[in-house]
Design a protein around this motif. Structure first.
Motif, mmCIF file in Angstrom:
data_model
loop_
_atom_site.group_PDB
_atom_site.id
_atom_site.type_symbol
_atom_site.label_atom_id
_atom_site.label_comp_id
_atom_site.label_asym_id
_atom_site.label_seq_id
_atom_site.Cartn_x
_atom_site.Cartn_y
_atom_site.Cartn_z
ATOM 1 N N MET A 1 15.157 -11.360 -11.714
ATOM 2 C CA MET A 1 15.203 -10.358 -11.622
ATOM 3 C C MET A 1 13.564 -10.444 -10.218
ATOM 4 S SD MET A 1 15.409 -6.405 -11.225
ATOM 5 C CE MET A 1 14.325 -6.677 -12.096
ATOM 6 N N THR A 2 12.986 -10.268 -9.623
ATOM 7 C CA THR A 2 11.653 -9.938 -8.978
ATOM 8 C C THR A 2 11.784 -8.742 -8.997
ATOM 9 O OG1 THR A 2 12.083 -12.282 -7.477
ATOM 10 C CG2 THR A 2 10.502 -10.562 -7.151
ATOM 11 N N GLY A 3 10.674 -8.166 -9.929
ATOM 12 C CA GLY A 3 10.156 -6.624 -9.378
ATOM 13 C C GLY A 3 9.335 -6.992 -8.987
ATOM 14 N N ILE A 4 8.430 -5.139 -8.029
ATOM 15 C CA ILE A 4 7.737 -5.125 -6.654
ATOM 16 C C ILE A 4 7.191 -3.528 -6.901
ATOM 17 C CG2 ILE A 4 8.076 -4.800 -4.249
ATOM 18 C CD1 ILE A 4 9.971 -5.761 -4.401
ATOM 19 N N ALA A 5 5.877 -3.892 -6.790
ATOM 20 C CA ALA A 5 5.138 -3.105 -7.244
ATOM 21 C C ALA A 5 4.350 -2.536 -5.238
ATOM 22 C CB ALA A 5 3.711 -3.412 -8.159
ATOM 23 N N GLY A 6 5.086 -1.992 -5.040
ATOM 24 C CA GLY A 6 5.390 -0.942 -3.560
ATOM 25 C C GLY A 6 4.198 -0.491 -3.799
ATOM 26 N N MET A 7 2.609 -0.176 -2.815
ATOM 27 C CA MET A 7 1.487 0.494 -2.409
ATOM 28 C C MET A 7 1.823 1.088 -1.179
ATOM 29 S SD MET A 7 -1.134 -2.170 -4.434
ATOM 30 C CE MET A 7 -2.742 -0.894 -3.902
ATOM 31 N N ALA A 8 1.535 2.444 -1.176
ATOM 32 C CA ALA A 8 1.536 3.209 -0.060
ATOM 33 C C ALA A 8 0.410 4.225 -0.045
ATOM 34 C CB ALA A 8 3.234 3.924 0.527
ATOM 35 N N GLY A 9 0.259 4.976 1.064
ATOM 36 C CA GLY A 9 -0.684 6.019 1.374
ATOM 37 C C GLY A 9 0.603 6.963 1.733
ATOM 38 N N PRO B 1 16.456 -6.749 -1.648
ATOM 39 C CA PRO B 1 17.112 -7.882 -1.156
ATOM 40 C C PRO B 1 16.388 -9.126 -2.224
ATOM 41 C CG PRO B 1 14.878 -6.917 0.318
ATOM 42 C CD PRO B 1 15.642 -5.680 -1.069
ATOM 43 N N GLY B 2 17.577 -9.867 -2.172
ATOM 44 C CA GLY B 2 17.826 -11.187 -2.794
ATOM 45 C C GLY B 2 17.405 -10.542 -4.326
ATOM 46 N N GLY B 3 18.030 -9.395 -4.075
ATOM 47 C CA GLY B 3 17.881 -9.002 -6.159
ATOM 48 C C GLY B 3 16.982 -8.574 -6.643
ATOM 49 N N ALA B 4 16.163 -8.043 -5.849
ATOM 50 C CA ALA B 4 14.296 -7.759 -5.673
ATOM 51 C C ALA B 4 14.540 -6.184 -5.571
ATOM 52 C CB ALA B 4 13.610 -8.145 -4.007
ATOM 53 N N GLU B 5 13.437 -5.697 -6.359
ATOM 54 C CA GLU B 5 13.656 -3.907 -7.651
ATOM 55 C C GLU B 5 12.159 -3.760 -7.498
ATOM 56 O OE1 GLU B 5 16.095 -2.958 -10.727
ATOM 57 O OE2 GLU B 5 18.150 -3.539 -9.665
ATOM 58 N N LEU B 6 12.427 -2.505 -7.285
ATOM 59 C CA LEU B 6 10.851 -1.533 -7.211
ATOM 60 C C LEU B 6 10.790 -1.472 -8.595
ATOM 61 C CD1 LEU B 6 8.184 -0.720 -4.590
ATOM 62 C CD2 LEU B 6 10.853 -1.304 -4.010
ATOM 63 N N ALA B 7 9.552 -2.180 -9.433
ATOM 64 C CA ALA B 7 8.986 -1.484 -10.867
ATOM 65 C C ALA B 7 8.598 -0.211 -10.538
ATOM 66 C CB ALA B 7 8.571 -2.798 -10.913
ATOM 67 N N VAL B 8 7.195 -0.272 -9.508
ATOM 68 C CA VAL B 8 6.629 0.721 -9.412
ATOM 69 C C VAL B 8 6.437 1.674 -7.911
ATOM 70 C CG1 VAL B 8 4.457 -0.721 -9.894
ATOM 71 C CG2 VAL B 8 4.261 2.139 -10.742
ATOM 72 N N VAL B 9 5.405 2.490 -8.171
ATOM 73 C CA VAL B 9 5.154 2.446 -6.533
ATOM 74 C C VAL B 9 3.974 3.378 -6.443
ATOM 75 C CG1 VAL B 9 5.351 4.361 -4.593
ATOM 76 C CG2 VAL B 9 7.739 2.669 -5.280
ATOM 77 N N LEU B 10 2.733 2.958 -6.459
ATOM 78 C CA LEU B 10 1.734 3.275 -6.875
ATOM 79 C C LEU B 10 1.428 3.898 -5.187
ATOM 80 C CD1 LEU B 10 -1.270 2.168 -8.699
ATOM 81 C CD2 LEU B 10 -1.750 2.466 -6.231
ATOM 82 N N TYR C 1 4.019 -2.404 -15.768
ATOM 83 C CA TYR C 1 4.951 -2.552 -14.861
ATOM 84 C C TYR C 1 4.862 -4.399 -15.259
ATOM 85 C CZ TYR C 1 4.783 2.272 -14.597
ATOM 86 O OH TYR C 1 4.642 3.752 -14.416
ATOM 87 N N GLU C 2 5.708 -3.943 -14.981
ATOM 88 C CA GLU C 2 6.275 -6.260 -14.704
ATOM 89 C C GLU C 2 7.077 -6.266 -13.618
ATOM 90 O OE1 GLU C 2 9.320 -8.064 -17.572
ATOM 91 O OE2 GLU C 2 8.149 -6.782 -19.594
ATOM 92 N N PRO D 1 -0.184 -10.762 -8.268
ATOM 93 C CA PRO D 1 0.809 -12.005 -7.485
ATOM 94 C C PRO D 1 0.428 -11.689 -6.333
ATOM 95 C CG PRO D 1 1.873 -10.049 -8.621
ATOM 96 C CD PRO D 1 0.341 -9.482 -8.907
ATOM 97 N N THR D 2 1.480 -12.407 -5.406
ATOM 98 C CA THR D 2 1.172 -12.629 -4.325
ATOM 99 C C THR D 2 1.623 -11.115 -3.694
ATOM 100 O OG1 THR D 2 2.179 -14.753 -3.809
ATOM 101 C CG2 THR D 2 1.910 -13.840 -2.015
ATOM 102 N N THR D 3 0.617 -10.142 -2.679
ATOM 103 C CA THR D 3 0.751 -9.126 -1.969
ATOM 104 C C THR D 3 0.714 -9.668 -0.266
ATOM 105 O OG1 THR D 3 -1.317 -8.967 -3.900
ATOM 106 C CG2 THR D 3 -0.569 -7.058 -1.378
ATOM 107 N N LEU D 4 2.095 -8.414 -0.059
ATOM 108 C CA LEU D 4 2.277 -8.433 1.249
ATOM 109 C C LEU D 4 1.850 -7.657 2.515
ATOM 110 C CD1 LEU D 4 5.846 -10.058 1.213
ATOM 111 C CD2 LEU D 4 3.647 -11.150 0.931
ATOM 112 N N ASN D 5 2.174 -7.628 3.270
ATOM 113 C CA ASN D 5 1.235 -5.924 4.418
ATOM 114 C C ASN D 5 2.082 -6.426 5.428
ATOM 115 O OD1 ASN D 5 0.975 -3.837 4.970
ATOM 116 N ND2 ASN D 5 -1.532 -4.861 6.577
ATOM 117 N N VAL D 6 2.751 -5.521 5.590
ATOM 118 C CA VAL D 6 3.011 -5.120 7.010
ATOM 119 C C VAL D 6 2.648 -4.481 8.082
ATOM 120 C CG1 VAL D 6 4.921 -2.938 6.882
ATOM 121 C CG2 VAL D 6 5.473 -4.940 8.786
#
Length: 538
Positions: free
Chosen positions: A1-9, A23-32, A76-77, A99-104
């Motif tokens: 499973m891929t863990g995601i650290a989400g960062m939002a303002g 998507p792809g089994g990814a889950e939000l591990a934390v939202v900062l 968090y993992e 790790p790799t950091t994405l933005n939209v």
């Protein structure tokens, strides 16, 4: 499973959409978030996602704040960082440890970078904007100050185009880009990383998607079409409809055909659909061929030495059903053929050109639409598509074209040379009949068609009925039969024998093939297997 650290303002709608889709089994591990008032905190709590708040002090250096963010995430993992309206430029202080950091970003980069992509797109008067998911890279200079030329310039993962409409304001465009663009592109990018298909090449400033490398069907399909016509209505009068055209299509097409009789009403939704089916059928044959289509199914089809003879034989299969149908020809229409066409009511005729006399004859019928596809040329479209609610099916086009050498004779009786020609004609024609499909043929002309049945034996019975009742000057006695899929039981062979069928072409592959072959042998019937079926469900 891929863990995601989400960062939002702020609201973090993209992050919550990703959390809901996984998507792809990814889950939000934390939202900062860097704002204690950010609505994303409540949304994350509703989903049971842990949250962290790390606000930046008034005099706090950017790098110091980023170090505190990393400290807050340390428990968090996660394998991926996803930004969503985080509104802070990140430096290598964060990016080197994360790790790799994405933005939209809400535009098709490199167009309209910066803080007001929607307004910039409107000011520029573009007809298409969209969104870009990219890998985040350091956008600061050696002094730690933001270098605006580096903002939103990291390797692009994927993009999604979105139309701009007359009357759009910034808010309406912003919402469309979010729902039609970002909600598609961001989960797609996350899935590629979660499934190990995406690889970042920082030296080349590119992202390679492995899923595209060795697959005839791409991991992502993007197409744009321009509206070519507003139609009176769709399949029924209460449905709005329009025709969209692909300007890159090189194959002969009713979409790009010229309507020669000015003043006649334009084609309807159903006309286009039927005419497309008719044109695709006659493309199967090198010799002069004619087909009459009704509700996307052939009422008749024939190949002959002349176009007029081919049309006469196609029409005589079922002239009653051909009333109000679509005619397709694979040769320039001459007056002899045109005179036959106008002898009864037809909606559309499509051909690669017309003689002057033929055009004059056809145009005497006020409501007959005359389409010129100019030159049939080569088949260039290799795939077909069908829209579904929520998606699209794409498949390779059915281009099978078996020869005598490809057929496997499985009965004691072998087909004659004439029957082999007829069987191959029947196979190329039945490819264009809606499944379950049965087709009777004599020589290179249809005799009876049983289309779109849920029972194969019913399709045989209908083909027999049409041949006996509606065919003019021909019948099923001594004809051949094509089946678009295998016979699950011998009962269809029994029905065919009663009709007078003497040879059969079918894919084979049923667990009851031996019983079916035995039934054919008992009736002194020849049978060949193609080894492949030709279902047509659309």
């Amino acid at each position: 499973m891929t863990g995601i650290a989400g960062m939002a303002g702020n609201r973090g709608r993209n992050l919550m959409h990703i959390a809901d889709l996984a998507p792809g089994g990814a889950e939000l591990a934390v939202v900062l978030t860097n704002s204690a008032d950010a609505p994303v905190l409540d949304e994350a709590e509703k989903r049971g996602i842990p949250t962290e708040v790390v606000e930046q002090g008034d005099d706090e250096l950017r790098q110091d704040h980023e170090r505190r963010v990393l400290d807050a995430l340390a428990d968090y993992e996660f394998d991926l960082v996803c930004l969503d309206g985080y509104m802070r430029i990140l430096t290598d202080e964060f990016l080197d440890d994360a790790p790799t950091t994405l933005n939209v970003h809400p535009s098709l980069l490199p167009s309209f970078p910066g803080m007001d992509a929607w307004g910039d797109a409107l000011d520029a008067g573009v007809s298409t904007t969209g969104c870009t998911v990219h890998v985040v890279t350091d956008a600061t200079d050696d002094a730690g100050e933001v270098d605006h030329s580096k903002v939103d310039s990291g390797p692009i993962v994927t993009q999604e185009p979105v139309p701009v409409y007359d009357g759009d304001d910034e808010e309406s465009l912003k919402e469309r880009v979010l729902y039609q663009g970002e909600f598609k592109a961001y989960p797609r990018a996350v899935r590629w990383f979660a499934e190990g298909d995406a690889e970042v090449d920082f030296d080349a400033n590119a992202v390679r998607v492995e899923a595209d490398a060795d697959d005839a069907l791409p991991a992502r399909k993007v197409e744009t079409f321009d509206r070519a016509a507003s139609l009176r209505y769709g399949e029924n009068p209460h449905q709005d409809a329009a025709l969209y055209a692909d300007a890159t299509c090189e194959e002969a097409s009713v979409v790009h055909a010229e309507q020669l009789n000015e003043g006649a009403k334009a084609l309807s939704y159903n006309n286009y659909n039927d005419a497309d089916g008719a044109l695709n059928l006659i493309k199967e044959f090198d010799r002069p061929a004619a087909a009459v289509i009704k509700h996307t199914n052939p009422a008749g089809c024939a190949v002959a030495d002349s176009l007029a003879e081919a049309y006469e034989r196609a029409l005589s299969t079922d002239a009653k059903s051909a009333f109000g149908g679509i005619v397709a020809l694979n040769r320039e229409c001459d007056d002899a053929t045109a005179t036959q066409i106008v002898d009864s009511f037809k909606e559309v005729v499509v051909a690669p050109g017309y003689t002057d006399d033929a055009l004059q004859t056809l145009c005497e019928k006020k409501n007959l639409r005359v389409l010129d596809v100019s030159d049939l040329g080569e088949i260039t479209e290799t795939h077909t598509e069908k829209d579904l609610v929520g998606g699209r099916l794409v498949q390779e086009r059915d281009m099978q074209d078996p020869t005598r050498e490809d057929l496997d004779v499985v009965t004691e009786r072998e087909p004659t040379d004439e029957q082999l020609d007829s069987l191959l004609f029947a196979w190329q024609t039945i490819k264009h009949v809606k499944s379950n499909a049965i087709l009777f043929a004599t020589g290179t002309e249809t005799v009876g068609v049983g289309a779109g049945q849920v029972s194969r034996v019913d399709a045989v019975q209908i083909a027999k009925m049409k041949a006996d009742r509606d065919a003019e000057g021909k019948d099923a006695d001594g004809a051949v039969m094509a089946s678009d899929a295998f016979f699950p039981f011998p009962d269809a062979i029994e029905e065919a024998a009663e009709a007078g069928i003497e040879a059969v072409i079918q894919p084979g592959g049923s667990v009851n093939d031996d019983d079916v072959i035995e039934a054919a042998n008992e009736h002194d019937m020849a049978m060949v297997f193609t080894g492949s079926r030709c279902f047509r469900h659309d």
